[in-house]
Design a protein around this motif. Sequence first.
Motif, mmCIF file in Angstrom:
data_model
loop_
_atom_site.group_PDB
_atom_site.id
_atom_site.type_symbol
_atom_site.label_atom_id
_atom_site.label_comp_id
_atom_site.label_asym_id
_atom_site.label_seq_id
_atom_site.Cartn_x
_atom_site.Cartn_y
_atom_site.Cartn_z
ATOM 1 N N GLN A 1 0.735 -1.317 -0.068
ATOM 2 C CA GLN A 1 -0.059 -0.005 -0.206
ATOM 3 C C GLN A 1 0.810 1.273 -0.102
ATOM 4 O O GLN A 1 2.089 1.079 0.302
ATOM 5 N N ILE B 1 -10.443 2.930 -4.331
ATOM 6 C CA ILE B 1 -9.695 2.206 -3.199
ATOM 7 C C ILE B 1 -10.532 2.604 -1.862
ATOM 8 O O ILE B 1 -10.883 3.827 -1.670
ATOM 9 N N GLY C 1 -9.922 3.429 1.019
ATOM 10 C CA GLY C 1 -8.649 3.844 1.664
ATOM 11 C C GLY C 1 -9.021 4.325 3.255
ATOM 12 O O GLY C 1 -10.118 4.237 3.595
ATOM 13 N N HIS D 1 -3.517 4.634 -0.632
ATOM 14 C CA HIS D 1 -4.381 3.920 0.514
ATOM 15 C C HIS D 1 -4.649 4.412 1.595
ATOM 16 O O HIS D 1 -5.822 4.379 2.397
ATOM 17 N N MET E 1 -8.248 8.443 -3.979
ATOM 18 C CA MET E 1 -8.853 7.086 -3.486
ATOM 19 C C MET E 1 -10.140 6.922 -4.356
ATOM 20 O O MET E 1 -10.210 5.800 -4.863
ATOM 21 N N LYS F 1 -2.419 5.308 -7.091
ATOM 22 C CA LYS F 1 -2.930 4.652 -5.900
ATOM 23 C C LYS F 1 -2.319 5.537 -4.650
ATOM 24 O O LYS F 1 -1.292 5.655 -4.504
#
Length: 314
Positions: A62, A194, A196, A144, A189, A142
Amino acid sequence: MPAVNGTSGNSAKLSTSAVRSPVKLVPVPVKDVGVNAALKAQSDPSFEVKPHIFEEFALTGQVAIVTGGNGGLGLEFAIVLAEQGAKVYAIDLPATPSSDFVAAVNYVKRLGSSLQYRSSNVSKQEMVNATICEIAAENDGKIHVCVAAAGILGIEAECTDYPANMFEKVMDVNCNGVFFTAQAAAKQMKQQDIAGSIILIASMSGSVTNREMNWSPYNASKSAVIQIARSMACELGQAGIRVNSLSPGHIRTKMTAAVLDIQPEMEEFWASLNPLGRIGAVHELRGVIAWLASDASTFCTGSDILVTGGHTIW
Ligand SMILES: NC(=O)c1ccc[n+]([C@@H]2O[C@H](COP(=O)([O-])OP(=O)(O)OC[C@H]3O[C@@H](n4cnc5c(N)ncnc54)[C@H](O)[C@@H]3O)[C@@H](O)[C@H]2O)c1
């Protein structure tokens, strides 16, 4: 006021046609851990029996960002997230990081993780957004985990004399900066779908007033952080993104050293204000950050977690 079915009162149900974003119901997750694992193990001898709790705290693969990560609580948080397996980016004001940060980079490298530094100002919306976009771009979009820890205390002054420019500065960093950081992280996110975790560093000063300390703008800014976390949690819950605030009590860092170095007797006074009879150490927030950032806390959102040695229970 939205239209309600029935007449009035708390028992009246909101008409779904009046709700702009009706809550989409999501199945309760099922996981082979704990009692479920014990029952599976009983009925299936081939079921692998092993502890799962540490896995639930893992952030392997992550990407995490921590503002205010050049020192103090932020740097401790950055190391925890790296220990959990995340690739961590610290964001802070100075063009080059502190010697503590350099030591942390080398330490984290030896642990097999990575910690990098980016200079940015959280109170400048476009700047912090650009920094977070760049970090995301380096990682296939990305992000997270986001910990918004950058903050300032401001001066101590009576409320009747508090200068406007200093009030605005405290709000600019603690309130606007936290919002701009969380907003930029949440955008990434959402784009990447995601689920997150966003952790906003508030303070017990957002819920209680520090006795004998004239810090009204700081206290107000931290109340705002708690409410930003709740509000964002409501808006982002359907995207699976969790937003919580963490409210520490007195902990010795550069921020509190500004008081304690000049008035050392304050440490004893602050210590006397909680049942444990001492102020906290930076490392005592490691567990709560690890918990909030990870799958160990998947049902926790919109909460303010007080870690204060019990300061607020008296
Ligand atoms: N130390 C405590 O007792 C305590 C208690 C409750 C809450 N907090 C909160 O924890 C957070 C971390 O505080 P700390 O005690 O580690 O203080 P600290 O002063 O050691 O760290 C704060 C960091 O934020 C950075 N920062 C300030 N303005 C910034 C900006 N505009 N953009 C980017 N970075 C900026 C600073 O450079 C610094 O590295 C703060 O939000 C603080 O309010 C601290």
